[in-house]
Structures are given as C-alpha cells and as structure tokens.
Design a protein around this motif. Sequence first.
Motif, mmCIF file in Angstrom:
data_model
loop_
_atom_site.group_PDB
_atom_site.id
_atom_site.type_symbol
_atom_site.label_atom_id
_atom_site.label_comp_id
_atom_site.label_asym_id
_atom_site.label_seq_id
_atom_site.Cartn_x
_atom_site.Cartn_y
_atom_site.Cartn_z
ATOM 1 N N GLY A 26 -10.222 -1.022 -5.705
ATOM 2 C CA GLY A 26 -9.131 -0.507 -6.526
ATOM 3 C C GLY A 26 -9.234 0.973 -6.807
ATOM 4 O O GLY A 26 -8.220 1.666 -6.930
ATOM 5 N N VAL A 27 -10.453 1.497 -6.936
ATOM 6 C CA VAL A 27 -10.618 2.921 -7.211
ATOM 7 C C VAL A 27 -10.197 3.752 -5.999
ATOM 8 O O VAL A 27 -9.584 4.817 -6.133
ATOM 9 N N ALA A 28 -10.510 3.263 -4.802
ATOM 10 C CA ALA A 28 -10.076 3.966 -3.590
ATOM 11 C C ALA A 28 -8.553 4.012 -3.508
ATOM 12 O O ALA A 28 -7.962 5.033 -3.128
ATOM 13 N N ALA A 29 -7.888 2.910 -3.883
ATOM 14 C CA ALA A 29 -6.425 2.884 -3.880
ATOM 15 C C ALA A 29 -5.873 3.893 -4.878
ATOM 16 O O ALA A 29 -4.890 4.594 -4.591
ATOM 17 N N ALA A 30 -6.489 3.991 -6.066
ATOM 18 C CA ALA A 30 -6.045 4.968 -7.061
ATOM 19 C C ALA A 30 -6.244 6.392 -6.556
ATOM 20 O O ALA A 30 -5.408 7.278 -6.791
ATOM 21 N N LEU A 31 -7.351 6.623 -5.857
ATOM 22 C CA LEU A 31 -7.624 7.955 -5.308
ATOM 23 C C LEU A 31 -6.568 8.328 -4.271
ATOM 24 O O LEU A 31 -6.085 9.473 -4.246
ATOM 25 N N PRO A 54 7.422 -12.207 -6.069
ATOM 26 C CA PRO A 54 6.206 -12.537 -6.817
ATOM 27 C C PRO A 54 4.957 -12.306 -5.975
ATOM 28 O O PRO A 54 4.936 -12.593 -4.781
ATOM 29 N N ALA A 55 3.937 -11.775 -6.630
ATOM 30 C CA ALA A 55 2.645 -11.611 -5.961
ATOM 31 C C ALA A 55 1.964 -12.967 -5.863
ATOM 32 O O ALA A 55 2.340 -13.931 -6.540
ATOM 33 N N TYR A 92 1.457 3.355 0.734
ATOM 34 C CA TYR A 92 0.989 4.705 0.406
ATOM 35 C C TYR A 92 2.035 5.508 -0.379
ATOM 36 O O TYR A 92 1.959 6.740 -0.432
ATOM 37 N N THR A 93 2.998 4.808 -0.994
ATOM 38 C CA THR A 93 4.049 5.481 -1.761
ATOM 39 C C THR A 93 3.766 5.493 -3.265
ATOM 40 O O THR A 93 4.604 5.936 -4.047
ATOM 41 N N GLY A 94 2.599 5.017 -3.664
ATOM 42 C CA GLY A 94 2.276 4.977 -5.088
ATOM 43 C C GLY A 94 2.288 6.359 -5.721
ATOM 44 O O GLY A 94 2.693 6.516 -6.880
ATOM 45 N N GLY A 95 1.855 7.373 -4.984
ATOM 46 C CA GLY A 95 1.840 8.728 -5.522
ATOM 47 C C GLY A 95 3.229 9.235 -5.859
ATOM 48 O O GLY A 95 3.431 9.888 -6.893
ATOM 49 N N GLY A 114 -1.961 -2.032 -6.517
ATOM 50 C CA GLY A 114 -2.715 -3.273 -6.574
ATOM 51 C C GLY A 114 -2.808 -3.944 -5.211
ATOM 52 O O GLY A 114 -3.862 -4.451 -4.823
ATOM 53 N N GLU A 115 -1.710 -3.914 -4.466
ATOM 54 C CA GLU A 115 -1.719 -4.498 -3.125
ATOM 55 C C GLU A 115 -2.627 -3.689 -2.192
ATOM 56 O O GLU A 115 -3.394 -4.264 -1.407
ATOM 57 N N LEU A 116 -2.547 -2.357 -2.296
ATOM 58 C CA LEU A 116 -3.412 -1.520 -1.462
ATOM 59 C C LEU A 116 -4.874 -1.747 -1.817
ATOM 60 O O LEU A 116 -5.731 -1.866 -0.926
ATOM 61 N N GLY A 117 -5.176 -1.824 -3.118
ATOM 62 C CA GLY A 117 -6.552 -2.078 -3.533
ATOM 63 C C GLY A 117 -7.066 -3.413 -3.042
ATOM 64 O O GLY A 117 -8.233 -3.546 -2.661
ATOM 65 N N SER A 118 -6.179 -4.425 -3.032
ATOM 66 C CA SER A 118 -6.574 -5.740 -2.531
ATOM 67 C C SER A 118 -6.871 -5.688 -1.033
ATOM 68 O O SER A 118 -7.843 -6.292 -0.565
ATOM 69 N N ARG A 119 -6.046 -4.967 -0.293
ATOM 70 C CA ARG A 119 -6.261 -4.868 1.160
ATOM 71 C C ARG A 119 -7.554 -4.103 1.470
ATOM 72 O O ARG A 119 -8.262 -4.429 2.422
#
Length: 305
Positions: A38-43, A279-280, A234-237, A29-34
């Motif tokens: 969001g789809v690019a972050a999931a990819l 907290p976010a 980049y540690t989500g994977g 979620g943080e990566l997608g926000s930056r």
Amino acid sequence: MSASTKRTAGLALALLGGVSLASQSRINGELGSRLGDGVAAALVSFGSGFVVLAAAAIALPAGRRGVKALGDALSVHKLRWWQCVGGVSGGYFVAMQGLTVSMIGLAVFTVAAISGQVGSSLLVDRAGLGPGGPRPVTATRLVAAALAVVAVVVAVADRVGSPGALGLAALPAVGGVAVAWQQAMNGRVQAAAGAQTATFLNFSMGFLTLVIVYSVLGPLRGLPSRWPAEWWLYTGGLLGILFVLASVVVVRTVGVLMLGLGSIAGQVLASLAFDVIVPASGDHLAANTVAGALLMLLAVAVAAR
C-alpha cells in the motif's frame, strides 16, 4: 455573491472533493492490492501528482507567478516556513494507511482518523489557523462534529470485527489531527500564492515524506516484482490534485470543520455508489452504511446552519 451563496458553493466543492478522494482511495487500494504494498501505491499516487503539478508550475505563467509569490511571501514573513509543510501530514496519513490497515482493519482506521480530524478541526477553526480567521466552538458545531463521528461509526459497524492491535488506532487518529492542520496551512498558502501553488507545495511535501518512508521500508519489505498494465490504476494522483485543489479554494470560505465534514460526506456518498455500481471484492451495501450516510448528511446540514 452573498456570504450564504459562497458557503453553499464552497460546501458543494467540498463534497465534490470528497468524491474525488473516495475515487482515489478505491484506485490506490486496488493498485496496492496488485502490488502487495500500500505504501508503494501511495508513493506512485503522490509522485504522479507531483510530476503533473511541477510541469504545470514550469509551463504555465500562472504557475511561475505563484512560485514567485510564494518566495516573496516567505521573504517578507507573510508566510512562515512551518505553514508551507502541510503536505507532510498528507504523506504521513497515507503512509499510516498502508502500514496499519492490514493490522487494525479499514473500519477502525476510518473511525480513528475521522474522529481525530473532526475534533482537531474544531480547535483549528477556534484558533484561527486557517485563512478565514477564528470561528467559535458553538453548540451547533459541537453537535455537528459529534454526529459526524457517530455517522462514521454506524457506517462501518459491520466491518469493525475484533482487531488484535487496537492500540495502533492512535496512529491514524494522529493522522486525522494532522489533516485538519494541513488543510488550514494549505489555505494560508493559497491566500498568499494561489491555489495552483498551494496544491503543488502540498504534493511536494507529501511526496518527499513518502520517499523518506519508503527508502526505509522498501529494502525491508522488498520492492514490487510486477506492475499492472491497466492505465487507470495510475490515475490516483490526478484525483488527489482535484481533492487538494478544491480544499485550498474553499477552506477560507467555509472553515476547516465544514471543509472536513463536506469532504467526508462526499466520500461516504461516493463509497455508497461504488458499493452499488462497482463493488470491490468482499464489499456489500448494508443498511448500516446507508444509515451512516444519512447521519453524515445531517451532520453537514447542522454545521451549515
């Protein structure tokens, strides 16, 4: 090890898997926000997990044996091809998260997805699609499933608001249904070829799905112009690998419903911890969130009986 001990250990692993998934969601979620996408972050998340698992499948003897066992199981029809594409459901789920959360809100997305997953888990267990065989739809399991949905509704009640596109909630609900089927299929692959191979196959299918989705959306929405430098984004994977690995190991022992309830409980508890410790932006710890977490634990306790 007794059956009761195995179930307890399986539930503990499911809880830990849920904690990993909640951590992955926070990071993605943080990566997608930056990135503003969001789809690019999931990819990125699925892609990094795929690279790690592909390297392990090539480098480790257990990985090579698992790939061979998978081929053998397919050749003798111990596994069917449609039992090997469970990861497509994971790719669809995160794609829908990236596409619909901004329109319907995270709370509505969560309630719809969990409702679909819990309801589908009962049916998947009843049909015996998982590796542990059929599990009847008892009154206790129905009560546990209903409690889980109520728990999620209570936990996110202060965040629902008044989204203008509530009809889009059908998309994450379908994603939740698909996740239950995905867990059963991953368990089938694990039984035939091992946990490492099942996890690798799951990430392969999910990554391929997101590549197809993003090949359409990327040119339409534009590619991210700047990528953040913080390594932890980049540690989500890696966290996703832990979640899927825990899931494929325990689904045979506890079934799809208990796996889902355990992982959801882990996510809720981890989210509580995040709200307290880190907290976010805009998040806060509310009484209804704590009440929802307690109801979720009650649902798991009821199902565990």
